[in-house]
Design a protein around this motif. Sequence first.
Motif, PDB file in Angstrom:
ATOM      1  N   UNK A   1       0.781  -1.275   0.132  1.00  0.00           N
ATOM      2  CA  UNK A   1       0.087  -0.027   0.118  1.00  0.00           C
ATOM      3  C   UNK A   1       0.798   1.163  -0.094  1.00  0.00           C
ATOM      4  N   UNK A   2       1.878   1.039   0.082  1.00  0.00           N
ATOM      5  CA  UNK A   2       2.904   2.315   0.230  1.00  0.00           C
ATOM      6  C   UNK A   2       3.324   2.686  -1.308  1.00  0.00           C
ATOM      7  N   UNK A   3       3.034   3.949  -1.460  1.00  0.00           N
ATOM      8  CA  UNK A   3       3.535   4.577  -2.640  1.00  0.00           C
ATOM      9  C   UNK A   3       4.083   5.758  -2.643  1.00  0.00           C
ATOM     10  N   UNK A   4       5.083   5.971  -3.475  1.00  0.00           N
ATOM     11  CA  UNK A   4       6.035   7.308  -3.492  1.00  0.00           C
ATOM     12  C   UNK A   4       6.110   7.652  -5.193  1.00  0.00           C
ATOM     13  N   UNK A   5       5.395   8.860  -5.481  1.00  0.00           N
ATOM     14  CA  UNK A   5       5.543   9.207  -6.944  1.00  0.00           C
ATOM     15  C   UNK A   5       6.974   9.661  -7.003  1.00  0.00           C
ATOM     16  N   UNK A   6       7.728   9.500  -7.978  1.00  0.00           N
ATOM     17  CA  UNK A   6       9.117   9.834  -8.381  1.00  0.00           C
ATOM     18  C   UNK A   6       9.173  11.215  -9.300  1.00  0.00           C
ATOM     19  N   UNK A   7      10.236  11.774  -9.383  1.00  0.00           N
ATOM     20  CA  UNK A   7      10.389  12.829 -10.055  1.00  0.00           C
ATOM     21  C   UNK A   7      10.734  12.317 -11.767  1.00  0.00           C
ATOM     22  N   UNK A   8       9.431  12.548 -12.558  1.00  0.00           N
ATOM     23  CA  UNK A   8       9.256  12.177 -13.658  1.00  0.00           C
ATOM     24  C   UNK A   8       8.280  12.580 -14.578  1.00  0.00           C
ATOM     25  N   UNK A   9       8.416  13.264 -15.757  1.00  0.00           N
ATOM     26  CA  UNK A   9       7.466  13.942 -16.511  1.00  0.00           C
ATOM     27  C   UNK A   9       7.365  13.370 -17.948  1.00  0.00           C
ATOM     28  N   UNK A  10       8.298  12.712 -18.520  1.00  0.00           N
ATOM     29  CA  UNK A  10       7.920  12.099 -19.799  1.00  0.00           C
ATOM     30  C   UNK A  10       7.325  10.609 -19.447  1.00  0.00           C
ATOM     31  N   UNK A  11       7.631   9.989 -18.562  1.00  0.00           N
ATOM     32  CA  UNK A  11       6.808   8.860 -18.117  1.00  0.00           C
ATOM     33  C   UNK A  11       6.303   9.154 -16.649  1.00  0.00           C
ATOM     34  N   UNK A  12       5.653   8.094 -16.236  1.00  0.00           N
ATOM     35  CA  UNK A  12       5.369   8.478 -14.727  1.00  0.00           C
ATOM     36  C   UNK A  12       6.047   6.962 -13.861  1.00  0.00           C
ATOM     37  N   UNK A  13       6.538   7.421 -12.788  1.00  0.00           N
ATOM     38  CA  UNK A  13       7.340   6.642 -12.039  1.00  0.00           C
ATOM     39  C   UNK A  13       7.043   6.553 -10.691  1.00  0.00           C
ATOM     40  N   UNK A  14       6.831   5.191 -10.218  1.00  0.00           N
ATOM     41  CA  UNK A  14       6.345   5.064  -8.700  1.00  0.00           C
ATOM     42  C   UNK A  14       7.241   4.114  -7.972  1.00  0.00           C
ATOM     43  N   UNK A  15       7.562   4.496  -6.880  1.00  0.00           N
ATOM     44  CA  UNK A  15       8.168   3.424  -5.670  1.00  0.00           C
ATOM     45  C   UNK A  15       7.078   2.703  -5.106  1.00  0.00           C
ATOM     46  N   UNK A  16       7.037   1.516  -5.242  1.00  0.00           N
ATOM     47  CA  UNK A  16       5.895   0.631  -4.770  1.00  0.00           C
ATOM     48  C   UNK A  16       6.502  -0.324  -3.701  1.00  0.00           C
ATOM     49  N   UNK A  17       6.016  -0.110  -2.360  1.00  0.00           N
ATOM     50  CA  UNK A  17       6.282  -0.802  -1.132  1.00  0.00           C
ATOM     51  C   UNK A  17       5.643  -2.397  -1.412  1.00  0.00           C
ATOM     52  N   UNK A  18       6.464  -3.265  -1.146  1.00  0.00           N
ATOM     53  CA  UNK A  18       6.113  -4.806  -1.070  1.00  0.00           C
ATOM     54  C   UNK A  18       6.030  -5.419   0.321  1.00  0.00           C
ATOM     55  N   UNK A  19       5.108  -6.217   0.700  1.00  0.00           N
ATOM     56  CA  UNK A  19       5.232  -7.086   1.720  1.00  0.00           C
ATOM     57  C   UNK A  19       6.422  -7.936   1.541  1.00  0.00           C
ATOM     58  N   UNK A  20       7.290  -7.910   2.967  1.00  0.00           N
ATOM     59  CA  UNK A  20       8.273  -9.022   2.885  1.00  0.00           C
ATOM     60  C   UNK A  20       9.406  -9.081   1.762  1.00  0.00           C
ATOM     61  N   UNK A  21       9.344  -7.730   1.401  1.00  0.00           N
ATOM     62  CA  UNK A  21      10.513  -7.645   0.142  1.00  0.00           C
ATOM     63  C   UNK A  21      10.749  -6.164  -0.074  1.00  0.00           C
TER      64      UNK A  21
END
Length: 315
Positions: A28-48
Amino acid sequence: MSDETPYARLTPDLVLDAVTACGLWPDGRLLALNSYENRVWQVGLEDASPVIAKFYRPGRWSDAAILEEHTFAQELADAELPVVAPRTFAGRTLLHHDGYRYALSPRHGGRAPSLESADQLKWLGRLIARIHMVGARSAFAHRGRIDRDTLIAHPMHAVLASSLLPAVSRDRYRHAVERVDRLVAARFEAIGPVRTLRLHGDCHPGNVLWTDTGPHFVDLDDARTGPAVQDLWMLAHDERAMEVLLEGYASMRDFDHAELALIPALRAMRQVHYAGWIAARWHDPAFPAAFPFAAESRWWEQHITDLHEQADELE
């Protein structure tokens, strides 16, 4: 999905669903990263460890061109170079979900390099040389080139077709770009044929992350064919820095010093492209928010002045 608002449907839920579709379990943890041409997210995973989810802009690259980027990144990783390559799921790196194309890669953190440090510049020079050794092994078939058509002609047409450029500035803008184009062509002709190879293509400090074990490169989205110096000049803030960078590079791979004369041309091409990129993407809501200055006539006046200064340097 509209060409003007290509990411309107890319909600956090859709991002999480796309990651889940790969058999991963987001926490459920999401962090939008600095990107304009594409869209990039950091996605948290359970136990990883988290993954980076990159959603490609529709229509920019063909599937074949994206797969070439992935293949190049994996070649570099297989050569034990610190380059982040996408993960494979069921034999595929280019994934599809609900009309979007995306890729998942491991998260590798780091800090900005210190480009005042001779040791770090030499290290970067050696690393870029090793990237180029791999890049020279084969050629891209589907990705673009560092050329005037891509970096001058298309961006100029995008600006002239845009409402951002004030009507009173159109003729002066066109004249400035045409002058740059003419002088860039003359510079390339004067230098003569240079070797080209597969490049990172957008080797600025923001695409280098430094850790206690050294640097690694991210974001091969602009990987193209071009001269080796393209991957060097944006990391050198002055002539001394370039000398140190090339000292490291030359310890691993030969460098044709005639290419240094291309730097003013490459710098001018990048400047033309930057304005055209903003103009072409202005309907994407992220762009007016990120680049509000492009809606101001004074910015275009300064841009025209800057282009003439670049042309003066070339002349």
